[in-house]
Design a protein around this motif. Structure first.
Motif, PDB file in Angstrom:
ATOM      1  N   CYS A 102       0.873  -1.178   0.000  1.00 24.70           N
ATOM      2  CA  CYS A 102       0.000   0.000   0.000  1.00 24.70           C
ATOM      3  C   CYS A 102       0.907   1.224   0.000  1.00 24.70           C
ATOM      4  O   CYS A 102       2.107   1.089  -0.255  1.00 24.70           O
ATOM      5  CB  CYS A 102      -0.971  -0.018   1.188  1.00 24.70           C
ATOM      6  SG  CYS A 102      -0.212   0.259   2.798  1.00 24.70           S
ATOM      7  N   GLN A 103       0.404   2.391   0.288  1.00 24.59           N
ATOM      8  CA  GLN A 103       1.235   3.585   0.203  1.00 24.59           C
ATOM      9  C   GLN A 103       2.269   3.665   1.323  1.00 24.59           C
ATOM     10  O   GLN A 103       3.414   3.977   1.088  1.00 24.59           O
ATOM     11  CB  GLN A 103       0.369   4.855   0.193  1.00 24.59           C
ATOM     12  CG  GLN A 103       1.155   6.134  -0.040  1.00 24.59           C
ATOM     13  CD  GLN A 103       1.871   6.185  -1.378  1.00 24.59           C
ATOM     14  OE1 GLN A 103       1.426   5.616  -2.365  1.00 24.59           O
ATOM     15  NE2 GLN A 103       3.009   6.862  -1.416  1.00 24.59           N
ATOM     16  N   SER A 108      -1.864  -2.355   4.142  1.00 18.82           N
ATOM     17  CA  SER A 108      -1.321  -3.624   3.644  1.00 18.82           C
ATOM     18  C   SER A 108      -1.228  -4.666   4.751  1.00 18.82           C
ATOM     19  O   SER A 108      -1.420  -5.853   4.496  1.00 18.82           O
ATOM     20  CB  SER A 108       0.042  -3.406   2.998  1.00 18.82           C
ATOM     21  OG  SER A 108       0.950  -2.834   3.917  1.00 18.82           O
ATOM     22  N   SER A 109      -0.950  -4.242   5.973  1.00 20.68           N
ATOM     23  CA  SER A 109      -0.888  -5.201   7.086  1.00 20.68           C
ATOM     24  C   SER A 109      -2.263  -5.810   7.339  1.00 20.68           C
ATOM     25  O   SER A 109      -2.390  -7.023   7.534  1.00 20.68           O
ATOM     26  CB  SER A 109      -0.388  -4.514   8.363  1.00 20.68           C
ATOM     27  OG  SER A 109       0.943  -4.088   8.225  1.00 20.68           O
ATOM     28  N   LEU A 110      -3.286  -4.974   7.343  1.00 22.80           N
ATOM     29  CA  LEU A 110      -4.651  -5.474   7.545  1.00 22.80           C
ATOM     30  C   LEU A 110      -5.059  -6.390   6.395  1.00 22.80           C
ATOM     31  O   LEU A 110      -5.685  -7.432   6.606  1.00 22.80           O
ATOM     32  CB  LEU A 110      -5.629  -4.309   7.672  1.00 22.80           C
ATOM     33  CG  LEU A 110      -5.374  -3.335   8.826  1.00 22.80           C
ATOM     34  CD1 LEU A 110      -6.336  -2.155   8.752  1.00 22.80           C
ATOM     35  CD2 LEU A 110      -5.475  -4.045  10.169  1.00 22.80           C
ATOM     36  N   ALA A 111      -4.675  -6.023   5.171  1.00 21.21           N
ATOM     37  CA  ALA A 111      -5.022  -6.823   3.998  1.00 21.21           C
ATOM     38  C   ALA A 111      -4.317  -8.180   4.019  1.00 21.21           C
ATOM     39  O   ALA A 111      -4.923  -9.212   3.722  1.00 21.21           O
ATOM     40  CB  ALA A 111      -4.672  -6.064   2.726  1.00 21.21           C
ATOM     41  N   ALA A 112      -3.043  -8.188   4.361  1.00 19.87           N
ATOM     42  CA  ALA A 112      -2.298  -9.459   4.414  1.00 19.87           C
ATOM     43  C   ALA A 112      -2.881 -10.377   5.490  1.00 19.87           C
ATOM     44  O   ALA A 112      -3.004 -11.588   5.283  1.00 19.87           O
ATOM     45  CB  ALA A 112      -0.818  -9.195   4.677  1.00 19.87           C
ATOM     46  N   ALA A 113      -3.262  -9.808   6.634  1.00 16.29           N
ATOM     47  CA  ALA A 113      -3.881 -10.612   7.695  1.00 16.29           C
ATOM     48  C   ALA A 113      -5.212 -11.189   7.213  1.00 16.29           C
ATOM     49  O   ALA A 113      -5.548 -12.341   7.522  1.00 16.29           O
ATOM     50  CB  ALA A 113      -4.069  -9.776   8.955  1.00 16.29           C
ATOM     51  N   ALA A 114      -5.970 -10.412   6.426  1.00 14.11           N
ATOM     52  CA  ALA A 114      -7.236 -10.911   5.883  1.00 14.11           C
ATOM     53  C   ALA A 114      -6.993 -12.083   4.928  1.00 14.11           C
ATOM     54  O   ALA A 114      -7.740 -13.068   4.946  1.00 14.11           O
ATOM     55  CB  ALA A 114      -7.983  -9.785   5.174  1.00 14.11           C
ATOM     56  N   GLY A 129       5.530   0.423   2.930  1.00 12.46           N
ATOM     57  CA  GLY A 129       4.767   0.523   1.696  1.00 12.46           C
ATOM     58  C   GLY A 129       5.544   1.049   0.500  1.00 12.46           C
ATOM     59  O   GLY A 129       6.774   0.988   0.437  1.00 12.46           O
ATOM     60  N   PHE A 130       4.782   1.581  -0.456  1.00 14.78           N
ATOM     61  CA  PHE A 130       5.370   2.098  -1.687  1.00 14.78           C
ATOM     62  C   PHE A 130       6.345   3.238  -1.401  1.00 14.78           C
ATOM     63  O   PHE A 130       7.378   3.357  -2.063  1.00 14.78           O
ATOM     64  CB  PHE A 130       4.272   2.568  -2.648  1.00 14.78           C
ATOM     65  CG  PHE A 130       4.808   3.108  -3.937  1.00 14.78           C
ATOM     66  CD1 PHE A 130       5.210   2.249  -4.947  1.00 14.78           C
ATOM     67  CD2 PHE A 130       4.938   4.472  -4.143  1.00 14.78           C
ATOM     68  CE1 PHE A 130       5.721   2.737  -6.142  1.00 14.78           C
ATOM     69  CE2 PHE A 130       5.447   4.974  -5.330  1.00 14.78           C
ATOM     70  CZ  PHE A 130       5.846   4.104  -6.337  1.00 14.78           C
ATOM     71  N   ALA A 131       6.034   4.057  -0.411  1.00 10.84           N
ATOM     72  CA  ALA A 131       6.918   5.180  -0.080  1.00 10.84           C
ATOM     73  C   ALA A 131       8.307   4.661   0.287  1.00 10.84           C
ATOM     74  O   ALA A 131       9.323   5.183  -0.182  1.00 10.84           O
ATOM     75  CB  ALA A 131       6.324   6.013   1.054  1.00 10.84           C
TER      76      ALA A 131
END
Length: 163
Positions: A102-103, A108-114, A129-131
């Motif tokens: 993610c940015q 991204s952490s929440l998404a990976a856990a999902a 993230g991307f930054a």
């Protein structure tokens, strides 16, 4: 008449059993083996799927990683659940290594856990993230950085006909 809170009032008492976002994020990250940008790049080069979950506008404004799959967060689970008819062709098994980007490395952490909850136990994310990926000097595409004149730039009058 319902009470309307003002900015100076404290947060309401949370419902019993609820958790704040900081607690939810910490629990998600406790389950992940998060990767720094260099580790994520190596994982991608070794066959992991690098998945950019940022909205299209954010990708356009900040740039992208060449070869990353763009799958916005709102459809991620449907695209990676091997049981789902709406899955991507790459979502063939629960053993697929997936690295979420993610940015700044929060969503991204929440998404990976999902994804782990779906059974994709090798799902993780990129810390920062991307930054952080861009700061690390790893491959990116766009956006074009704003032009900054250097001291070697020709004078403003270059190309004008003499008077």
């Amino acid at each position: 008449m319902p009470h309307t809170r003002t900015r100076t009032e404290s947060c309401p008492v949370p419902p019993s059993g609820s958790r704040g976002i900081e607690e939810i994020l910490a629990a998600a990250r406790a389950r992940l083996r998060r990767l720094d940008p260099e580790q994520a790049h190596l994982a991608y080069r070794s066959g992991a799927l690098l998945v950019d979950i940022r909205p299209a506008g954010q990708r356009a404004a900040h740039g992208t990683v060449p070869g990353a799959l763009a799958v916005e967060r709102n459809v991620l689970e449907w695209r990676f659940d091997p049981r789902c008819p709406a899955r991507l062709p790459q979502a063939v098994d629960y053993d697929v290594p997936v690295v979420i980007l993610c940015q700044e490395g929060y969503t991204s952490s929440l998404a990976a856990a999902a994804l782990q909850e779906l059974g994709l136990y090798r799902a993780t994310d990129v810390a920062g993230g991307f930054a952080a990926w861009r700061i690390a000097g790893l491959p990116t595409l766009g956006p074009t950085p704003p032009h900054r004149p250097t001291s070697a730039a020709p004078p403003v009058t270059a190309g004008r006909a003499p008077r």
